[in-house]
Design an enzyme around this catalytic site. Sequence first.
Site, PDB file in Angstrom:
ATOM      1  CG  ASP A  11      -1.909   1.165   1.215  1.00 23.61           C
ATOM      2  OD1 ASP A  11      -2.776   1.189   0.332  1.00 23.61           O
ATOM      3  OD2 ASP A  11      -1.791   2.066   2.062  1.00 23.61           O
ATOM      4  CB  SER A  12       0.210   4.728  -1.002  1.00 23.05           C
ATOM      5  OG  SER A  12      -1.025   4.943  -0.325  1.00 23.05           O
ATOM      6  CB  CYS A  74      -2.554   1.163  -2.942  1.00 25.21           C
ATOM      7  SG  CYS A  74      -2.526   2.865  -3.544  1.00 25.21           S
ATOM      8  CD  GLU A 153      -0.011   7.333   5.426  1.00 28.39           C
ATOM      9  OE1 GLU A 153       1.114   7.319   5.954  1.00 28.39           O
ATOM     10  OE2 GLU A 153      -0.586   6.286   5.057  1.00 28.39           O
ATOM     11  CB  CYS A 185      -8.717   5.785  -0.788  1.00 30.31           C
ATOM     12  SG  CYS A 185      -7.099   6.008  -0.016  1.00 30.31           S
ATOM     13  CG  HIS A 187      -4.936   5.929   3.489  1.00 29.88           C
ATOM     14  ND1 HIS A 187      -4.377   5.311   2.397  1.00 29.88           N
ATOM     15  CD2 HIS A 187      -3.897   6.300   4.287  1.00 29.88           C
ATOM     16  CE1 HIS A 187      -3.052   5.327   2.514  1.00 29.88           C
ATOM     17  NE2 HIS A 187      -2.737   5.914   3.661  1.00 29.88           N
TER      18      HIS A 187
END
Length: 274
Positions: A11-12, A74, A153, A185, A187
């Site tokens: 994942d990012s 991701c 993040e 996404c 996240h």
Amino acid sequence: MSRERAIAVIDSGVGGLTVAKEVMRQLPKERIVYVGDNARCPYGSKSPEEIRTYSFQMIDFVMNTPLKALVIACNTATAVVLEEARAYLPLPVIGVIDPGARAAVKVTKSGHIGVIGTETTIRTKAYERALLRVQPDLTVSGMACPAFVPLVENHMADSDEARRVVKETLAPLVGQELDTLILGCTHYPLLAPIIQDVMGDQVTLISSAEETARELSLQIAAIEEQPRIRPSTGVPQHLFVTSGETNRFRSIAEEWLDCQVHVEQHTMEKSFQS
């Protein structure tokens, strides 16, 4: 000679932990090697070539470990590199977009589905294509939410700032009479309580994590039918790798996964080969 192999999740940043958590729930005996490119997150505003380069650096890194399967957790990377990764690797490669689309189609009653994601995910219309392949008469409303990933993040998913940003960003979607919203996404599920509050209880939120893990389970079952490949046994020792700051990653990971995690740091530009 048989040997146990791991499942890689890339994942990012920390967003793919939402997928890893569901994989751990559905496949509790499987070892996970997780890589989050936190130092270069977010991917959503980067060029397709940058996304491709970064994604394959992560892929080359995890391929140093014997693997059963790779999950591209991701959405942005899935939209850009999934098919190329499948052609490149001699093992099952699973993305998060098709599973998320299938889950949304199962839920919607009105046929109006919203998708929120990064700029690249929305611009590529990857979810719209996936949804319309399943049910061609759907109405799909997409919206890029570039401010959401930095909130997660930076460990601000439960902050007043997050509530303000989510409310302002989603205002155009409120009142559009959609009944299903894809969190496009990985996240975004960490912001789900706020997103749900803003959109209202009449809107069902869809995270692709559960459906992705279910597809992975089917792939693993097929793999383990092959000669010399045995099912995993015992208690798995998961490994979490970040290109960013380990303490912040560990804090988010342990809060989300509700367990202690072992985290290593690797500088991707130096440690990974493109």
